[in-house]
Design an enzyme around this catalytic site. Structure first.
Site, PDB file in Angstrom:
ATOM      1  N   ASN A   1      -5.391  12.460   0.954  1.00 11.38           N
ATOM      2  CA  ASN A   1      -4.530  11.570   1.745  1.00 11.38           C
ATOM      3  C   ASN A   1      -5.426  10.769   2.703  1.00 11.38           C
ATOM      4  OD1 ASN A   1      -1.859  10.617   2.426  1.00 11.38           O
ATOM      5  ND2 ASN A   1      -2.064  11.692   4.366  1.00 11.38           N
ATOM      6  N   LYS A   2      -4.811   9.914   3.468  1.00  9.91           N
ATOM      7  CA  LYS A   2      -5.542   9.014   4.384  1.00  9.91           C
ATOM      8  C   LYS A   2      -6.588   9.774   5.192  1.00  9.91           C
ATOM      9  CE  LYS A   2      -5.316   5.522   4.481  1.00  9.91           C
ATOM     10  NZ  LYS A   2      -6.283   4.673   3.738  1.00  9.91           N
TER      11      LYS A   2
ATOM     12  N   ARG B   1      -7.398  -0.021  -6.705  1.00  4.18           N
ATOM     13  CA  ARG B   1      -7.529   1.052  -5.719  1.00  4.18           C
ATOM     14  C   ARG B   1      -7.651   2.373  -6.490  1.00  4.18           C
ATOM     15  NH1 ARG B   1      -4.157   1.188  -0.414  1.00  4.18           N
ATOM     16  NH2 ARG B   1      -6.119   2.128   0.266  1.00  4.18           N
TER      17      ARG B   1
ATOM     18  N   ASP C   1      -2.019  10.838  -1.760  1.00  4.75           N
ATOM     19  CA  ASP C   1      -2.321   9.847  -2.808  1.00  4.75           C
ATOM     20  C   ASP C   1      -2.602  10.516  -4.138  1.00  4.75           C
ATOM     21  OD1 ASP C   1      -2.975   8.488  -0.130  1.00  4.75           O
ATOM     22  OD2 ASP C   1      -2.831   6.866  -1.611  1.00  4.75           O
TER      23      ASP C   1
ATOM     24  N   ARG D   1       0.858  -1.179   0.000  1.00  5.03           N
ATOM     25  CA  ARG D   1       0.000   0.000   0.000  1.00  5.03           C
ATOM     26  C   ARG D   1       0.894   1.228   0.000  1.00  5.03           C
ATOM     27  NH1 ARG D   1       2.325   1.839   3.856  1.00  5.03           N
ATOM     28  NH2 ARG D   1       0.768   3.465   3.902  1.00  5.03           N
ATOM     29  N   GLY D   2       0.249   2.414  -0.082  1.00  2.49           N
ATOM     30  CA  GLY D   2       1.034   3.641  -0.248  1.00  2.49           C
ATOM     31  C   GLY D   2       1.114   3.940  -1.738  1.00  2.49           C
TER      32      GLY D   2
HETATM   33  O1  MRU Z   1      -4.509   3.226   2.307  1.00  2.00           O
HETATM   34  P1  MRU Z   1      -3.018   3.419   2.229  1.00  2.00           P
HETATM   35  O2  MRU Z   1      -2.285   2.852   3.372  1.00  2.00           O
HETATM   36  O3  MRU Z   1      -2.472   2.974   0.887  1.00  2.00           O
HETATM   37  O4  MRU Z   1      -2.852   4.978   2.290  1.00  2.00           O
HETATM   38  C1  MRU Z   1      -1.569   5.530   2.208  1.00  2.00           C
HETATM   39  C2  MRU Z   1      -1.538   6.998   2.412  1.00  2.00           C
HETATM   40  O5  MRU Z   1      -2.533   7.630   2.628  1.00  2.00           O
HETATM   41  C3  MRU Z   1      -0.198   7.654   2.259  1.00  2.00           C
HETATM   42  O6  MRU Z   1      -0.114   8.796   3.061  1.00  2.00           O
HETATM   43  C4  MRU Z   1      -0.016   8.070   0.798  1.00  2.00           C
HETATM   44  O7  MRU Z   1      -0.235   6.975  -0.059  1.00  2.00           O
HETATM   45  C5  MRU Z   1       1.340   8.604   0.541  1.00  2.00           C
HETATM   46  S1  MRU Z   1       2.536   7.321   0.564  1.00  2.00           S
HETATM   47  C6  MRU Z   1       4.057   7.951   0.272  1.00  2.00           C
END
Ligand code: MRU
Length: 369
Positions: free
Chosen positions: A254-255, A91, A244, A54-55
């Site tokens: 972002n998250k 995703r 993201d 993820r990320g």
């Molecule tokens: O749902 P995730 O864990 O994939 O979400 C990740 C994030 O929100 C990160 O902050 C984002 O992808 C940046 S990663 C360098």
């Protein structure tokens, strides 16, 4: 980056067989360090959807290797298009995923069918290596912000709040939001990180704390609701998060929960920075709140929590009544007006169209058209 002295990237080609893809299973961290072997596009799609990887930058790089794996089965143009569509659907919010797949498609469509397998692995490796270089540069630029705070603070540790995991586990190496922190720590600047636990999946408590701990960076895990209180009491010098997707006007997805942190930072005059590589900027979108698709994930991620029981086993327990419904929007959008600025591999800029075009002038013709 190193885990217990061993250097890792978060995705690599198996050095023995030369074609299968290795990843660290992030659903097992911080309890178990398991390395998985991916041998097909189906396994890659599952790894991305289930968040074994993820990320934003990492899922882009892994999807690129997924395209390469698919070339082993079928190098036709039709198969390529079908694989790309399937991987993009895993995703929806992180634009790096579509960006990496489109780059692979462009490269492969202009390659003779007989050469596509070899070229696909080459291109995926380039994407991975470029990600590492970009994040290293983000670290260098972002460190200047921490150094500036350090001068003001006169030797006490600089307190940085971060949300989710935008470290090396979320990229191929270094991370985005954590890269400046690693750079500062390695340069001898005293830093301390407030780590938002990041419900529902706890990427902060499980992954960011794990990474920072393995690198020896002082940190404290806090519940997601603690940040505003800490900011009111002068305990946060700056916030750095990843994203993201950033629109061409500087809005940042972002998250889930990032927006609330930015509101609290704004109210308390705490600088709020978003660290992103150029691959996270969506030049086609201007209004992030309206136009960035927000992934809705399973309700069970909200109604359950996974952790290590006192007997050492990893268990999942339910925390809500079994008949209570739950909603799980996985991301939110922080409007550009709440951001102090963006940290990119090309430098630091305002979270505005002008600021971004100043660093990425080659995007100007596309914007004008
Ligand atoms: O749902 P995730 O864990 O994939 O979400 C990740 C994030 O929100 C990160 O902050 C984002 O992808 C940046 S990663 C360098």
């Amino acid at each position: 980056m190193k885990i217990d002295g061993t250097p890792y990237r978060s995705v690599w080609v198996d050095p023995i067989d030369g074609w299968s893809i290795r990843i660290l299973d992030q659903t097992g961290l911080p309890w178990n360090l398991d390395i998985l072997r991916l041998t097909s596009v189906r396994e890659v799609a599952h790894a991305i959807r289930s968040m074994q990887v993820r990320g934003a930058p990492l899922i882009g790089a892994v999807a690129a290797y997924g395209m390469a794996l698919s070339m082993r089965a079928d190098t036709s143009a039709d198969a390529m298009t079908a694989t790309a569509t399937a991987l993009k659907a895993t995703r929806p919010t992180a634009v790096n995923l579509a960006w990496a797949i489109d780059r692979m498609l462009t490269r492969l469509r202009s390659t003779r069918q007989a050469d596509r397998l070899r070229v696909a692995y080459q291109e995926a490796a380039l994407i991975a290596d470029e990600d590492v270089a970009q994040n290293e540069a983000i670290g260098r630029h972002g460190m200047t912000l921490i150094a500036r705070e350090a001068v003001r603070a006169g030797g006490r540790p600089i307190n940085i709040l971060t949300h989710c995991n935008a470290g090396w586990l979320a990229t191929v190496d270094w991370g985005t939001a954590l890269a400046p922190i690693y750079a500062a720590h390695d340069a001898g600047l005293p830093v301390h990180v407030w780590v938002d636990e990041t419900r529902p999946r706890n990427q902060g408590a499980g992954l960011t704390a794990y990474e920072l701990g393995k690198h020896g960076v002082p940190h404290t895990v806090i519940v997601d609701n603690a940040g505003g209180h800490l900011m009111q009491h002068g305990s946060v010098d700056l916030c750095i998060v990843g994203a993201d997707r950033v629109t061409r006007t500087g809005d940042a997805a972002n998250k889930i929960g990032t927006y609330l942190k930015a509101l609290a930072a704004h109210d308390n005059g705490v600088p709020f920075w978003v660290a992103v590589p150029g691959t996270t900027i969506d030049w086609n979108v201007a209004d992030g709140v309206r136009d960035i698709p927000i992934e809705e994930r399973p309700a069970t991620e909200v109604t359950t929590v996974t952790g290590r029981a006192m007997d050492g086993s990893v268990v999942t327990v339910r925390i809500a009544p079994s008949d209570s419904p739950a909603a799980n929007p996985a991301f939110d959008v922080t409007p550009a007006r709440l951001l102090t600025g963006l940290i990119t591999e090309r430098g630091i800029c305002a979270a505005t169209a002008t600021g971004l075009l100043g660093l990425f002038p080659e995007q100007a013709p596309a914007q004008a058209g």
